[in-house]
Design a protein around this motif. Structure first.
Motif, PDB file in Angstrom:
ATOM      1  N   VAL A 171       0.842  -1.206   0.000  1.00 33.53           N
ATOM      2  CA  VAL A 171       0.000   0.000   0.000  1.00 33.53           C
ATOM      3  C   VAL A 171       0.872   1.249   0.000  1.00 33.53           C
ATOM      4  O   VAL A 171       0.629   2.209  -0.756  1.00 33.53           O
ATOM      5  CB  VAL A 171      -0.950  -0.016   1.215  1.00 33.53           C
ATOM      6  CG1 VAL A 171      -1.668   1.326   1.351  1.00 33.53           C
ATOM      7  CG2 VAL A 171      -1.959  -1.139   1.086  1.00 33.53           C
ATOM      8  N   LEU A 172       1.908   1.247   0.841  1.00 28.08           N
ATOM      9  CA  LEU A 172       2.792   2.410   0.916  1.00 28.08           C
ATOM     10  C   LEU A 172       3.579   2.595  -0.377  1.00 28.08           C
ATOM     11  O   LEU A 172       3.814   3.735  -0.811  1.00 28.08           O
ATOM     12  CB  LEU A 172       3.748   2.259   2.102  1.00 28.08           C
ATOM     13  CG  LEU A 172       3.090   2.261   3.488  1.00 28.08           C
ATOM     14  CD1 LEU A 172       4.134   2.021   4.569  1.00 28.08           C
ATOM     15  CD2 LEU A 172       2.347   3.559   3.756  1.00 28.08           C
ATOM     16  N   SER A 175       1.310   4.212  -2.818  1.00 32.54           N
ATOM     17  CA  SER A 175       1.188   5.634  -2.490  1.00 32.54           C
ATOM     18  C   SER A 175       2.427   6.401  -2.928  1.00 32.54           C
ATOM     19  O   SER A 175       2.346   7.539  -3.425  1.00 32.54           O
ATOM     20  CB  SER A 175       0.961   5.811  -0.988  1.00 32.54           C
ATOM     21  OG  SER A 175      -0.263   5.228  -0.580  1.00 32.54           O
ATOM     22  N   LEU A 210       5.744   9.700   4.111  1.00 29.96           N
ATOM     23  CA  LEU A 210       5.557   8.346   3.601  1.00 29.96           C
ATOM     24  C   LEU A 210       6.831   7.519   3.754  1.00 29.96           C
ATOM     25  O   LEU A 210       6.791   6.339   4.130  1.00 29.96           O
ATOM     26  CB  LEU A 210       5.134   8.404   2.127  1.00 29.96           C
ATOM     27  CG  LEU A 210       4.754   7.073   1.473  1.00 29.96           C
ATOM     28  CD1 LEU A 210       3.587   6.437   2.206  1.00 29.96           C
ATOM     29  CD2 LEU A 210       4.402   7.298   0.007  1.00 29.96           C
ATOM     30  N   GLU A 432      -5.040  11.457  -1.078  1.00 29.07           N
ATOM     31  CA  GLU A 432      -4.044  10.377  -1.061  1.00 29.07           C
ATOM     32  C   GLU A 432      -3.934   9.774   0.342  1.00 29.07           C
ATOM     33  O   GLU A 432      -3.869   8.550   0.507  1.00 29.07           O
ATOM     34  CB  GLU A 432      -2.688  10.930  -1.510  1.00 29.07           C
ATOM     35  CG  GLU A 432      -1.542   9.922  -1.454  1.00 29.07           C
ATOM     36  CD  GLU A 432      -1.732   8.785  -2.424  1.00 29.07           C
ATOM     37  OE1 GLU A 432      -1.435   7.639  -2.028  1.00 29.07           O
ATOM     38  OE2 GLU A 432      -2.198   9.019  -3.560  1.00 29.07           O
ATOM     39  N   SER A 433      -3.909  10.602   1.374  1.00 27.79           N
ATOM     40  CA  SER A 433      -3.815  10.125   2.754  1.00 27.79           C
ATOM     41  C   SER A 433      -5.051   9.319   3.146  1.00 27.79           C
ATOM     42  O   SER A 433      -4.948   8.302   3.846  1.00 27.79           O
ATOM     43  CB  SER A 433      -3.635  11.308   3.712  1.00 27.79           C
ATOM     44  OG  SER A 433      -2.437  11.997   3.442  1.00 27.79           O
ATOM     45  N   GLU A 436      -4.774   5.900   1.500  1.00 26.47           N
ATOM     46  CA  GLU A 436      -3.745   5.119   2.184  1.00 26.47           C
ATOM     47  C   GLU A 436      -4.251   4.608   3.524  1.00 26.47           C
ATOM     48  O   GLU A 436      -4.076   3.431   3.879  1.00 26.47           O
ATOM     49  CB  GLU A 436      -2.505   5.991   2.383  1.00 26.47           C
ATOM     50  CG  GLU A 436      -1.379   5.310   3.147  1.00 26.47           C
ATOM     51  CD  GLU A 436      -0.261   6.279   3.461  1.00 26.47           C
ATOM     52  OE1 GLU A 436       0.184   6.311   4.621  1.00 26.47           O
ATOM     53  OE2 GLU A 436       0.166   7.034   2.550  1.00 26.47           O
ATOM     54  N   GLU A 439      -6.983   1.865   3.016  1.00 26.61           N
ATOM     55  CA  GLU A 439      -6.409   0.588   2.574  1.00 26.61           C
ATOM     56  C   GLU A 439      -5.704  -0.126   3.733  1.00 26.61           C
ATOM     57  O   GLU A 439      -5.805  -1.349   3.873  1.00 26.61           O
ATOM     58  CB  GLU A 439      -5.432   0.825   1.424  1.00 26.61           C
ATOM     59  CG  GLU A 439      -6.133   1.139   0.100  1.00 26.61           C
ATOM     60  CD  GLU A 439      -5.141   1.302  -1.036  1.00 26.61           C
ATOM     61  OE1 GLU A 439      -3.986   1.658  -0.757  1.00 26.61           O
ATOM     62  OE2 GLU A 439      -5.533   1.076  -2.191  1.00 26.61           O
TER      63      GLU A 439
END
Length: 469
Positions: A171-172, A175, A210, A432-433, A436, A439
């Protein structure tokens, strides 16, 4: 040519071995290794050997026993004899007790003895104790199932945590890719004057945050690898190659009840064992029968038998002065001296010791019955609680799945608006956050659902590894 053939042959046998050594272990290998290394399981298995030993001791109780003993030493014994009346008138007349005579026996003595015994009938006590030990052994074997389930649950949790870290890393990484694309778009927008340097810095700040999360997750991964290494003994190099995937556990309604739990079944066997123990203690009033045989050897060496006075009185009338005993035999032996027969022991009154032992066994049974009753209440509540947790966990997965879809659509819309200058970078970073976070929450929801599913299976002793992996 021979060298090439040799290299080919060695490679044919060695490379597959090296390849296997570097392959990632599956869950079964992890579990098998953990079962071998688990301290609680080994300790419980070792403790159960004492019960096996008790069972063998009962089997051997009817075997004959043979005991040999002996002793050697110096013997010196003196007996005082009082003379009886001797009337041989007119020659001899000695009134009774007129003189005392000491008979002395001395020499080196040797005694050897062999005793053989065999129990013929124990009053039924051995039979009942044997059945009680068998029930106890079954109870201990059942409790091993509970310990094995705990090992499975621990390994499964660590394995799923590793999968959670692995999925979170994905996931990261996604992102990070999206932020990199958006940063390039921001670079162009900054060049055209569509965004301010402040908005551009926000994207750089989001990238730094991130990267910090990625470092944090890498640290957690190393900690989990260490935990798995301690559990299994498998080298970290192989453990690091594991790439597990989190999937929800799909369970049907429990097919068994709480009566199948290891604790309940173990207590039931314990109660049965207590019944046999009570019957065994009741046999105190029944006679026990035993076969016995003994053989003796008695020897006296360098002996001397003598008296202090004459053994035949003097007769002055006929000129006889009397005679003392002074005998020095070479040796005296008594062999064989054998006894054999059947004996019995009947405790008609033993100071209520047997009655107290019987009452103690009854109290032990009552304790086990109370423990079973208490366990049934707690396990019933535990089953209901685990079923509720599993249902809630499934609902959370469904909720997080919908939230994830919404967050994806919101991010696509935010990217379009940012690309065409219709929104600021803060809105893009927020979208986006949100994606993230959702998810990651979804992966956590799957992890929690798996934990709830495992506990639900354990509630009715239906933990099945095949349903998990």
């Amino acid at each position: 040519m021979r060298n090439n053939l040799l290299i080919f042959t060695l490679g044919f046998f060695i490379f597959p071995v090296l390849g296997w050594a570097q392959s990632a272990p599956d869950f079964k290998e992890l579990l098998d290794s953990a079962m071998i290394r688990d301290s609680d399981l080994k300790m419980q298995t070792t403790q159960n050997k004492l019960t096996d030993l008790d069972e063998h001791k009962l089997k051997d109780i009817f075997l004959p026993t043979l005991e040999v003993s002996g002793q050697a030493g110096y013997l010196n014994a003196t007996a005082r004899l009082t003379s009886p009346e001797i009337n041989l008138e007119p020659f001899i007349h000695i009134p009774q007790g007129s003189f005392n005579n000491n008979l002395n026996i001395s020499g080196f003595s040797g005694i050897a003895k062999a005793d053989a015994k065999m129990l013929l009938y124990s009053g039924g006590k051995v039979k009942y104790l044997k059945k009680a030990i068998q029930e106890k052994k079954m109870s201990e074997d059942i409790l091993l199932e509970k310990t094995r389930d705990e090992v499975i649950a621990n390994i499964s949790k660590a394995y799923d945590q590793l999968a959670l870290i692995h999925q979170s890393k994905k996931v990261l990484d996604e992102s990070k890719k999206r932020l990199e694309i958006n940063r390039k778009t921001a670079d162009k927008a900054l060049g055209y004057g569509l965004i301010t340097p402040y908005d551009h810095k926000k994207i750089e700040l989001a990238q730094a945050a991130l990267n910090a999360k990625i470092v944090e997750y890498e640290g957690k991964k190393e900690l989990l690898l260490t935990q798995l290494y301690i559990f299994t003994g498998i080298q970290r190099e192989r453990l690091r190659m594991i790439e597990p995937v989190l999937r929800p556990v799909e369970l049907l309604s429990p097919e068994k009840g709480i009566e199948q739990r290891a604790e309940i079944r173990a207590l039931e066997h314990g109660i049965t064992a207590a019944d046999y123990k009570i019957k065994a203690e009741k046999t105190w009033k029944i006679p026990k029968v035993q076969l016995m045989a003994s053989a003796y050897y008695i020897g006296l060496y360098g002996a001397r038998v003598k008296t202090s006075e004459n053994i035949i009185p003097a007769a002055p009338l006929i000129g006889y002065e009397g005679t003392k005993l002074d005998w020095r035999p070479t040796n005296i032996n008594i062999l064989p001296l054998i006894t054999a027969g059947v004996g019995f022991k009947w405790d008609i009154f033993d100071g209520r010791e047997g009655k107290h032992a019987e009452e103690t066994a009854r109290i032990g049974k009552e304790v086990l019955q109370n423990q079973k009753e208490d366990a049934l209440k707690k396990l019933t509540l535990n089953l209901a609680n685990n079923q509720t947790n599993y249902d809630i966990a499934n609902a959370q997965i469904e909720l997080k799945s919908k939230e994830k879809e919404l967050a994806k659509n919101a991010l696509v819309q935010a990217e379009k608006e940012f690309r065409y200058g219709m929104s600021k970078s803060s809105q893009l970073i927020e979208a986006e956050s949100d994606l993230e976070a959702v998810e990651l929450e979804y992966q956590n929801a799957v992890f929690n659902q798996r934990r709830a599913g495992i506990e639900l299976m354990r509630s009715t002793q239906e933990l099945d590894v095949a349903k998990l992996y």
